[in-house]
Design an enzyme around this catalytic site. Structure first.
Site, PDB file in Angstrom:
ATOM      1  N   HIS A  15      -1.861   0.462   7.573  1.00 28.81           N
ATOM      2  CA  HIS A  15      -2.372   0.787   6.235  1.00 28.81           C
ATOM      3  C   HIS A  15      -2.084   2.250   5.928  1.00 28.81           C
ATOM      4  CE1 HIS A  15      -4.475  -0.050   2.625  1.00 28.81           C
ATOM      5  NE2 HIS A  15      -5.527   0.710   2.888  1.00 28.81           N
ATOM      6  N   ASP A  62      -8.063   4.608  -1.893  1.00 33.96           N
ATOM      7  CA  ASP A  62      -7.494   3.501  -1.118  1.00 33.96           C
ATOM      8  C   ASP A  62      -6.844   2.498  -2.067  1.00 33.96           C
ATOM      9  OD1 ASP A  62      -6.878   1.459   0.616  1.00 33.96           O
ATOM     10  OD2 ASP A  62      -8.806   1.472   1.633  1.00 33.96           O
ATOM     11  N   CYS A  85       0.827  -1.211   0.000  1.00 34.08           N
ATOM     12  CA  CYS A  85       0.000   0.000   0.000  1.00 34.08           C
ATOM     13  C   CYS A  85       0.864   1.266   0.000  1.00 34.08           C
ATOM     14  CB  CYS A  85      -0.949   0.003   1.193  1.00 34.08           C
ATOM     15  SG  CYS A  85      -0.132  -0.128   2.802  1.00 34.08           S
TER      16      CYS A  85
END
Length: 599
Positions: free
Chosen positions: A512, A533, A378
């Site tokens: 995250h 996201d 991520c």
């Protein structure tokens, strides 16, 4: 150990001593004064005299017949001898032990003299009846004297002439047997006193603490006897050279050994648990040495082929594309969704019923995770979103030499170069100076180091604790609003939808990271972040490009205050470019990297 005062024999228990006294010195010491019969009990001997020597009983003179333990009898005393002995005793009452001793006959006992008796109930009771145990000096003899209670005065006044005495017969006198020993009394009062002595002794023995030998389990009533007994064990073991089991030194040595083994076992278990926890952390953050982006992509495609989801031809084709992308350092674009912020701008132009103002970043592409970086990529994908926006802003374009969005392995290589340039030495040490070929997670400090190495000014803002009710962060929303609102604008009412030239914000929280591409303010004053996201798939993000599905897809983009409830958030913002001097200062100051803390 208990020692017999008569014969010197040693025994362990008090009960054994009583038995020894009764068998060896009481029963065996009694002999018939008229014949050679011996070894009988007192009752049997009385019956023998009354039946076998009835005529001799009437002629016996003196206070009693004395039977010595040595076997000799003293029945031949005359009245004169007895009278002399009595007078001698009366004259020397005051000078027996402390003076020069006494020359009286030890076989004759007078009332005026109190003799030393044994401490057993039998000896104390016999002093009231028929028999007394007499201890005289170092040489001890047991003598038995028979007389009647009513004839306790053996001599007349003046000790001139002894009275005549005779032995009683069991046929004339009633006998009383002790229920607890072999004693027979001719008076019920004497027997009662004797039994009470038994009971007192039994009571005292029961009240004593019973101690057990730790080696052989023998029971003792007092600690002194137990100590002597244990010392005998220890002396015997020391003489034989055997191991002193149960000794203090052995117990201490054994206890120390057990404690050391327990501590060693505990340290081993703790070290093993620490290694397992460290392996879990390595696996969680991609530092377990199981390969990086390339290896994970190959394993994923191999599993797809094994399950029949991918053909062999497609596998080799996609593998060739991946190898070409890795060689060039450019992302293959398979997870990219272009024009997201432009579509959002058009949507708010037409659909702004309850929205007062909307601020959007410069045009930014969305990058989602792929099979090669699922679960750990991520941070790299957010960095790709940021770079895709910087490539569209003229101010930053000269600092991006390749002018392309790098692949994840290429971004890892670029961060390692920033570390080698001196940026964030603590972060470099954490990753052991290596990111390529790993699945290591990156965060705000790695994004900051890469931007500074490119000459782009960046700042880290740390919202280290909640500032609103229910663990919310209203100050984070206010700060984002200040970032997008240009204070240099005039006080004139701004338009409802504004697309700025500002890059998106990198938003990091535990586990995250995401990218903030805009801010929405409702008519009631509440704020809402517009967030892309990397965890959203390309197919889900592409729904924003469709007018029929954008109203539902945009729900996943809006993030209200109640949606951000982690304890801590970090934001990386891009704020212009750096001169050469500013870049060097930033590299030097990154040795102790500090974030701006709000509040």
């Amino acid at each position: 150990m208990l020692t017999c005062d008569i014969c010197g024999k040693e025994v362990l228990l008090l009960e054994e001593m009583k038995t020894h006294l009764l068998l060896s010195h009481l029963e065996n010491a009694i002999k018939c004064p008229l014949c050679s019969l011996s070894g009988e009990s007192y009752d049997e001997l009385c019956f023998h005299i009354s039946s076998a020597h009835p005529e001799e009983q009437l002629t016996v003179q003196g206070p009693t017949d004395i039977i010595s333990s040595s076997g000799g009898t003293e029945t031949g005393r005359t009245d004169r001898e007895l009278s002399q002995t009595s007078q001698s005793c009366s004259a020397e009452d005051s000078c027996d032990t402390a003076g020069g001793g006494s020359n009286r006959d030890p076989g004759v006992i007078s009332d005026s003299r109190q003799l030393e008796l044994n401490s057993t109930p039998e000896s104390r009771c016999l002093s009231l009846g028929r028999t007394e145990l007499i201890t005289l000096g170092p040489e001890t003899r047991t003598e038995t004297i028979n007389y009647h209670k009513e004839d306790n005065d053996w001599f007349e006044s003046g000790h001139n002439k002894p009275k005549e005495k005779r032995l009683f017969s069991p046929r004339k006198d009633k006998l009383f047997s002790c229920p607890m020993c072999a004693l027979v009394c001719n008076s019920c009062f004497i027997l009662q006193e004797h039994v009470e002595l038994h009971l007192e002794e039994q009571h005292s023995v029961e009240g004593e603490r019973r101690l057990e030998c730790p080696i052989c389990s023998v029971i003792y009533n007092d600690s002194f006897s137990l100590q002597e007994h244990v010392e005998l064990h220890l002396d015997h073991q020391a003489a034989s050279g055997s191991a002193t089991v149960g000794s203090l030194g052995s117990d201490l040595k054994l206890a120390t050994q057990l404690q050391q083994e327990e501590e060693q076992q505990w340290r081993h278990e703790a070290a093993q648990q620490e290694r397992e926890d460290f392996k879990k952390l390595q696996m969680q953050f991609g530092l377990d040495g199981k390969g990086g982006y390339r290896r994970q992509m190959e394993r994923t495609m191999e599993k797809a082929v094994a399950r029949g989801h991918m053909g062999a031809a497609e596998f080799h084709h996609r593998k060739a594309e991946m190898m070409e992308s890795l060689a060039s350092g450019v992302d293959d674009g398979r997870t990219r969704t272009m024009g997201v912020t432009r579509v959002l701008y058009e949507y708010y132009q037409t659909e702004s019923r309850d929205v007062a103002h909307v601020w959007l970043s410069a045009d930014t592409d969305h990058y989602s995770s792929s099979a090669g970086d699922k679960g750990w990529g991520c941070g790299y994908r957010n960095l790709q979103m940021l770079i895709s926006c910087l490539l569209r802003v003229d101010m930053y374009l000269p600092y991006l030499q390749e002018r392309v969005v790098p692949s994840i392995p290429q971004l890892q290589r670029m961060i390692e170069e920033a570390w080698r340039a001196g940026l964030d030495p603590q972060g470099a040490s954490h990753f052991n100076q290596k990111l390529q070929g790993t699945r290591a997670w990156i965060g705000a400090t790695e994004i900051y180091s890469l931007l500074i190495s490119l000459g782009i000014s960046a700042h880290i803002i740390d919202f280290h604790r909640p500032t609103g009710p229910r663990d919310t962060h209203p100050q984070l929303f206010d700060w984002v609003k200040q970032y997008y609102c240009d204070p240099s604008r005039s006080s004139r009412l701004p338009p409802s939808v504004i697309q700025t030239s500002l890059p998106p914000l990198y938003l990091q929280h535990e586990g995250h990271s995401r990218s903030i591409v805009g801010l929405e303010q409702k008519k009631n004053g509440s704020l809402c972040l517009l967030v892309l996201d990397p965890g959203s798939s390309s197919s889900d993000t592409s729904k924003l490009l469709n007018r029929d599905t954008i109203s539902r897809a945009i729900r996943h983009v809006r993030k209200f205050s109640g949606s951000l409830k982690h304890k801590q958030y970090q934001v990386v913002s891009v704020q212009g470019v750096l001169t050469a001097e500013e870049k060097q200062r930033s590299i030097f100051s990154s040795g102790t990297l500090r974030a701006e803390r709000i509040p």
